[in-house]
Design an enzyme around this catalytic site. Structure first.
Site, PDB file in Angstrom:
ATOM      1  CG  HIS A 468      -1.838   1.146   1.329  1.00 44.19           C
ATOM      2  ND1 HIS A 468      -3.171   1.067   1.006  1.00 44.19           N
ATOM      3  CD2 HIS A 468      -1.630   2.434   1.692  1.00 44.19           C
ATOM      4  CE1 HIS A 468      -3.739   2.254   1.175  1.00 44.19           C
ATOM      5  NE2 HIS A 468      -2.821   3.104   1.605  1.00 44.19           N
ATOM      6  CD  GLU A 469       1.475   3.597   3.620  1.00 49.16           C
ATOM      7  OE1 GLU A 469       1.642   4.655   2.993  1.00 49.16           O
ATOM      8  OE2 GLU A 469       0.412   3.354   4.239  1.00 49.16           O
ATOM      9  CG  HIS A 472       0.087   6.169  -0.774  1.00 48.18           C
ATOM     10  ND1 HIS A 472      -0.938   6.799  -1.450  1.00 48.18           N
ATOM     11  CD2 HIS A 472      -0.481   5.587   0.311  1.00 48.18           C
ATOM     12  CE1 HIS A 472      -2.077   6.588  -0.791  1.00 48.18           C
ATOM     13  NE2 HIS A 472      -1.827   5.849   0.276  1.00 48.18           N
ATOM     14  CG  HIS A 475       0.379   8.854  -7.053  1.00 50.49           C
ATOM     15  ND1 HIS A 475      -0.798   9.083  -6.392  1.00 50.49           N
ATOM     16  CD2 HIS A 475       0.212   9.391  -8.285  1.00 50.49           C
ATOM     17  CE1 HIS A 475      -1.642   9.713  -7.192  1.00 50.49           C
ATOM     18  NE2 HIS A 475      -1.050   9.919  -8.343  1.00 50.49           N
TER      19      HIS A 475
HETATM   20 ZN    ZN Z   1      -3.167   5.171   1.801  1.00 54.35          ZN
END
Ligand code: ZN
Length: 676
Positions: A468-469, A472, A475
């Protein structure tokens, strides 16, 4: 005195010189950086030339670069490596920074330049990225009250200040109520069913309070396992009722009047700014755009998942009665029987899986995955200053071999680090003087550190957290935007979780798990049945969970779409908002709104739907990969170009359509969650 925060940073890639920074450097550096930024602002607002996009909007975005660098260091360290002194320093400096940003918003000359441009934006020949920046800047002035005059402006200030006081008070009451309750157990028999480590923690908690026996609290790490494992039904009931009636006891900490004041002030504010209601104001820059679209979305999901919710409810009820439970399933039985059924069906637990997920292996596998999808290469670097010896730094190269970003990994718990995991940045990507400024991205987490005999081993949930991280961070790292305010993760609230949740999907892919998940001792591959069980268990009770999330979202939207001041009963309002999703008998003594800090404390007002919105997006995006082969480079390239590189340079729906070729549908989400 030389202040390293103010010097230009003569480090590799101009990274923060952590080895030179001391706490007493922050205040003088921030004062000086604010002075520099204020002069830059004055140059823009006093410019005798007529406003242009470049001399006003772009110039504004470039203001305060030094200030941004210093505050990034301050705030990031205050989360990842703090101390009493640093916390005090941050608290002292926060009002100074707020005042400075208010000064910008209320700078009339500056606002009038942006306004002129906004009102003629169609004639300026702007690119979509430039238009996005102009709209974003204009909106932040408007929402800051810049468009108001005279008494309205004074009233607006009052409302803002009042709201920040009330929301703070709301949170304080909830926290006080959480802390005020304890379940004190003194007899061994009342611990039946509870796992050993939970009992130990409860004993320690009792010790801290100078009590015998065991103390359980309403804080998650104590409350959740108690509800899942305690065999004592009466105590479960007591705990649940305490949890679900926080700040709802007709006393000094009752939050009912605060709920009413907050929603009414928000409504007043929205109306002053020309919106019908608060939700309309908030959703203006979201992917969902307006309350009616959120309503349609929630409705569609509700209709599609309702049967699954009822089915889940019946399954648990049946399982309970097969296992000797008499009568109806109540709220305080749910977690308990769910956990039991889950174990009976899937036989998996963290301890069995952990040996297959050693941290170094997982990190290499995630690097490898992004190399396969996006052609990235990670090289460890040892000459970049770090704020703690445990932090590692990685140079990230693209396929052409040029440096794309720098990644800091700070993965183990320490005193002075907040709990949980997050991605952040020390510098965001932008183009300056035709040069791409590389972003400095960081992932911070609390994964168990290696011991003398064992490497760091992740639970399956931690594997998902890492993915998940990392999503990010991609991105942030791959961003190819011109303006900082639009780059990387600076996107709409209901769009920002797409790249992160997208990555989570890989944790359930056999092909990927197979490529790296081996037992750290024996080298044996993770058994296929185990992967299958992980997958099956992931959809367990999803109908119920979806229905519950939808209930919260309905409640949120109900409170924030009122168009007249509310003067009724909080509990009646809540009952009618939740009635469709309620699976248990209604209780007059329980209340959700009074402790719903997402809505009345933090910033999720009119935004709770975003959780489900993002899940629908990531499932739909991953479905596209699945249709073309999960490692298909063409699809990955399009995803990279239109989502990861594009930041907020265009409207989220436009970006998504460019990638997907059509609007997202809820089908993939329903399928993944076993709802159809
Ligand atoms: Zn998040």
């Amino acid at each position: 005195m030389v202040n390293p925060l103010l010097e230009s940073w003569a480090t590799p890639h101009e990274t923060p010189p952590f080895h030179l920074i001391e706490i007493n450097h922050y205040k003088p550096a921030i004062d000086e950086a604010i002075k520099i930024a204020a002069e830059e602002i004055t140059r823009i607002s006093e410019n005798p030339e007529p406003p242009t996009f470049e001399n006003s909007v772009a110039a504004l975005d470039n203001c305060g670069e030094k200030l941004g660098q210093i505050t990034a260091v301050l705030f990031n360290l205050n989360s990842a490596e703090t101390s009493k002194e640093l916390m005090a320093e941050t608290q002292d400096l926060s009002p100074v920074l707020t005042r400075f940003s208010n000064d910008i918003t209320l700078n009339e000359k500056l606002f009038s330049r942006i306004k002129v441009l906004f009102e003629s934006k169609d004639k300026l020949g702007l690119s979509s990225e430039q238009e996005m920046l102009l709209v974003k800047k204009y909106r932040s002035f408007i929402l800051g009250g810049a468009g108001l005059n005279g008494n309205d402006r004074i009233r607006f200030r009052e409302i803002s200040e009042e709201l920040s006081k009330l929301t703070l008070k709301f949170e304080e009451n909830v926290l006080d109520e959480t802390n005020a309750f304890e379940l004190h157990i003194t007899e061994n028999k009342d611990l039946a069913g509870l796992p050993e480590d939970i009992i130990e923690t409860a004993a320690a908690e009792a010790g801290k309070r100078s009590k015998d026996g065991w103390v359980f609290t309403l804080h998650f790490p104590s409350y959740i396992p108690f509800m899942q494992y305690s065999e004592n039904r009466e105590l479960r009931e007591k705990m649940l009722k305490a949890y679900s009636s926080k700040a709802f006891h007709n006393d000094i900490r009752d939050n009912r009047s605060l709920v009413i004041s907050i929603v009414n002030l928000r409504l007043e504010m929205a109306k002053m700014l020309g919106f019908k209601n608060y939700a309309e104001m908030t959703l203006g820059d979201r992917m969902a755009e307006e309350p009616s679209k959120v309503a349609t979305f929630l409705e569609e999901l509700f209709t599609a998942s309702r049967n699954a919710a009822l089915r889940d409810h019946m399954n648990i009820a049946d399982f309970a009665s097969e296992n000797g439970h008499d009568g109806k399933i109540e709220r305080w039985d749910w977690a308990y029987f769910s956990e039991k059924l889950k174990k009976a069906r899937y036989h998996i637990d963290d301890e069995i899986l952990k040996p297959y997920f050693s941290l170094d292996n997982v990190r290499e596998a995630i690097f490898g995955l992004t190399s396969r999808l996006f052609g990235l290469e990670f090289k460890v670097s040892d000459d970049i200053p770090v704020y703690h010896t445990e932090v590692s730094t990685w140079e990230v190269y693209n396929e052409e071999g040029s440096l794309t970003a720098l990644l800091y990994l700070d993965l183990h718990p320490r005193k002075g680090k907040s709990g949980g995991a997050w991605m952040t940045s020390f510098r965001e990507q932008k183009i300056r003087d035709d040069r791409r400024i590389i972003p400095l991205i960081s992932i911070v987490s609390n994964f168990a550190r290696p011991s003398g005999t064992k490497p760091s081993l992740l639970t399956f949930n931690e594997l998902i957290t890492f993915l998940h991280e990392f999503g990010h961070s991609l991105h942030g790292m791959l961003s190819q935007c011109t303006y900082e305010s639009l780059s990387g993760t600076n996107v709409a609230r209901d769009f920002v979780e797409l790249p992160s949740q997208f990555m989570e999907n890989w944790a359930f892919e056999k092909e990927w798990l197979d490529s790296f998940a081996v037992h750290y001792k024996t080298g044996e591959k993770i058994p296929f049945e185990m992967i299958q069980k992980i997958k099956d268990a992931s959809a367990f009770n999803e109908g119920y969970a979806c229905n519950r999330q939808l209930g919260f979202a309905f409640l949120d939207m109900a409170w924030h779409t009122i168009t007249e001041p509310f003067d009724g009963e909080v509990n009646d309002f809540e009952e009618s908002a939740l009635s469709r999703t309620e699976l248990f008998p209604w209780s007059e003594t329980l209340n959700m709104s009074c402790s719903f800090t997402h809505l009345f404390g933090g910033g999720y007002a009119a935004g709770y739907y975003g959780y489900k919105w993002a899940e629908v997006l990531d499932a739909d995006a991953f479905q596209f990969f699945r249709e073309s082969g999960i490692f298909n480079r063409e699809v990955a390239d399009s995803y990279r170009k239109n989502i990861l590189e594009a930041g907020g340079s265009d409207k989220p729906m436009n970006l998504y359509m460019k990638f997907r070729g059509k609007e997202p549908s809820i089908d993939a989400f329903l399928k993944r969650s076993g709802l159809k």
